[in-house]
Design a protein around this motif. Structure first.
Motif, PDB file in Angstrom:
ATOM      1  N   HIS A  55       4.185  -6.924   1.197  1.00  0.00           N
ATOM      2  CA  HIS A  55       3.505  -7.318   2.424  1.00  0.00           C
ATOM      3  C   HIS A  55       2.165  -6.574   2.479  1.00  0.00           C
ATOM      4  O   HIS A  55       2.123  -5.357   2.303  1.00  0.00           O
ATOM      5  CB  HIS A  55       4.342  -6.980   3.653  1.00  0.00           C
ATOM      6  N   ILE A  56       1.101  -7.338   2.723  1.00  0.00           N
ATOM      7  CA  ILE A  56      -0.240  -6.768   2.681  1.00  0.00           C
ATOM      8  C   ILE A  56      -0.944  -7.024   4.006  1.00  0.00           C
ATOM      9  O   ILE A  56      -1.104  -8.178   4.428  1.00  0.00           O
ATOM     10  CB  ILE A  56      -1.053  -7.373   1.527  1.00  0.00           C
ATOM     11  N   ALA A  57      -1.354  -5.939   4.652  1.00  0.00           N
ATOM     12  CA  ALA A  57      -2.145  -6.030   5.882  1.00  0.00           C
ATOM     13  C   ALA A  57      -3.581  -5.702   5.510  1.00  0.00           C
ATOM     14  O   ALA A  57      -3.962  -4.533   5.474  1.00  0.00           O
ATOM     15  CB  ALA A  57      -1.614  -5.057   6.929  1.00  0.00           C
ATOM     16  N   LYS A  58      -4.365  -6.707   5.219  1.00  0.00           N
ATOM     17  CA  LYS A  58      -5.734  -6.463   4.763  1.00  0.00           C
ATOM     18  C   LYS A  58      -6.707  -6.629   5.929  1.00  0.00           C
ATOM     19  O   LYS A  58      -6.642  -7.611   6.671  1.00  0.00           O
ATOM     20  CB  LYS A  58      -6.116  -7.392   3.607  1.00  0.00           C
ATOM     21  N   PHE A  59      -7.607  -5.668   6.063  1.00  0.00           N
ATOM     22  CA  PHE A  59      -8.530  -5.613   7.186  1.00  0.00           C
ATOM     23  C   PHE A  59      -9.977  -5.717   6.715  1.00  0.00           C
ATOM     24  O   PHE A  59     -10.309  -5.347   5.592  1.00  0.00           O
ATOM     25  CB  PHE A  59      -8.361  -4.292   7.945  1.00  0.00           C
ATOM     26  N   PHE A  60     -10.836  -6.171   7.627  1.00  0.00           N
ATOM     27  CA  PHE A  60     -12.272  -6.111   7.378  1.00  0.00           C
ATOM     28  C   PHE A  60     -12.826  -4.746   7.770  1.00  0.00           C
ATOM     29  O   PHE A  60     -13.652  -4.182   7.060  1.00  0.00           O
ATOM     30  CB  PHE A  60     -12.994  -7.216   8.160  1.00  0.00           C
ATOM     31  N   ALA A  61     -12.391  -4.195   8.894  1.00  0.00           N
ATOM     32  CA  ALA A  61     -12.904  -2.913   9.381  1.00  0.00           C
ATOM     33  C   ALA A  61     -12.093  -1.767   8.787  1.00  0.00           C
ATOM     34  O   ALA A  61     -10.899  -1.639   9.062  1.00  0.00           O
ATOM     35  CB  ALA A  61     -12.836  -2.865  10.903  1.00  0.00           C
TER      36      ALA A  61
END
Length: 371
Positions: free
Chosen positions: A268-274
């Motif tokens: 599971h990957i929680a990828k963010f811009f900030a």
């Protein structure tokens, strides 16, 4: 609705199955419908109460769209031509971020295209782009909290420079495996190096011990994501194919560091811009402690980001912090002396420790949790 009545409680609908179940009641009042394709649910929308409902990125026919708006719903329409869904209701998977890798190469994957979009829009001051980034990151945070509900989470932090095929990589992999087998959810920054090693170890946890060594040999054939992200990722997917049904873990990477690709072993990957949101989000959810393997600027930053709420007890009881490799943290980058001085006369002093090897980490975490 009478002016003095209490608004209906906000509840979420994130799948078509949930939508169909609620549709039987005839009312979506107060619901938040998130990233569900409703183009085939026109009749259900035309006959339902949509008072104070919110539809986030839900495609629907023009007739249904006009009806729900007239019924008091707030509609955030899908945004065309984006390489990502800002309203997504779930975390990413490796297969989703690396879609089309084998066919078109890494530069054509959703991960690479999202990074390209980010670099093109971040410098331009486009208010719509910044709003879409914020909406996306908030949606990912919501999905992450749902995923981790009730989990015991241990963070493993460390540098991206650690190469496959080294003793350090193998040690970090064994650590991830041991933590996962102890019932922990292993959470990392989601990138290469030490982060990938820990996620890989968690992936290997359900398999027999011999699998880890064999898979490490496969990975060693492509030691780094430089010069080819595609070859590096392909080696990971080869391992996943040869040894399927691996264990779960969490990766929390960022497109801010787009030169660091996400690893394919975090289920599971929680990828963010900030990146600032990503850092705080990751560390705040490590409720069973954080392990700091040798790293550079990013890892040092994470040490003191974790130390600050421990120092002020702003999140309640301090969480354990384990730094690994005495020479690294006392001589090369002497973060340990400063951390120790900071902790003096505070409750966090009982929740930090420095160990020599990753083999000492599980025992150290257990001792710190007991204090």
């Amino acid at each position: 609705m009478p002016a003095d009545s209490t608004p209906p409680p906000a509840r979420e609908i994130e799948t078509l199955e949930e939508f169909d179940r609620i549709a039987l009641t005839g009312s979506f009042a107060g619901y938040r419908v998130q990233a569900v394709d409703l183009t085939d649910r026109t009749f259900a929308l035309l006959v339902a109460d949509t008072t104070q409902a919110v539809f986030l990125g839900c495609p629907m026919e023009p007739q249904a769209l006009a009806h729900v708006r007239a019924g008091g719903a707030l509609v955030f329409p899908p945004v065309p031509h984006l390489p990502f869904d800002p309203y997504r209701a779930t975390l990413y998977s490796p297969a989703e971020l690396y879609a089309d890798l084998a066919v078109a190469g890494y530069e054509h994957t959703p991960d690479a295209r999202s990074y390209d979009w980010f670099t093109q829009t971040a410098a331009g001051g486009d208010i719509l782009a910044s709003m879409l980034r914020s909406i996306h990151d908030d949606a990912v945070t919501d999905a992450l909290d749902e995923h981790l509900a009730g989990a015991r989470v241990v963070g493993v932090m460390g540098g991206h420079a650690m190469k496959r095929g080294t003793d350090a990589y193998a040690g970090a992999a064994r650590l991830g495996r041991d933590l996962a087998r102890a019932g922990m959810t292993v959470a990392t920054g989601g990138g290469p190096g030490a982060m990938e090693a820990a996620n890989f170890g968690a992936y290997a946890a359900p398999h027999e011990d011999v699998m880890l060594g064999k898979a490490l040999s496969v990975l060693a054939g492509v030691p780094s994501f430089r010069p080819s992200v595609g070859a590096w990722a392909a080696a990971a997917f080869e391992v996943r194919e040869r040894w399927p049904e691996g264990g779960s873990s969490l990766g929390v990477p960022t497109w801010f560091y787009g030169h660091e690709p996400p690893n394919a072993f975090a289920s599971h990957i929680a990828k963010f811009f900030a990146n600032s949101v990503r850092e705080d989000t990751l560390l705040a959810r490590c409720n069973s402690g954080v392990v700091f393997l040798p790293g550079a600027a990013g890892t040092v930053q994470e040490i003191f980001e974790a130390a600050t709420p421990n120092y002020y007890a702003s999140r309640g009881e301090p969480t354990p912090m384990v730094l690994v490799d005495r020479h690294h943290w006392t001589e090369e980058l002497p973060a340990w002396p400063l951390l120790s001085a900071l902790a003096r006369d505070h409750a966090m002093a009982w929740r930090i420790t420095l160990v020599e090897s990753v083999t000492e980490v599980p025992g150290a975490l257990a001792r710190l949790e007991e204090k």
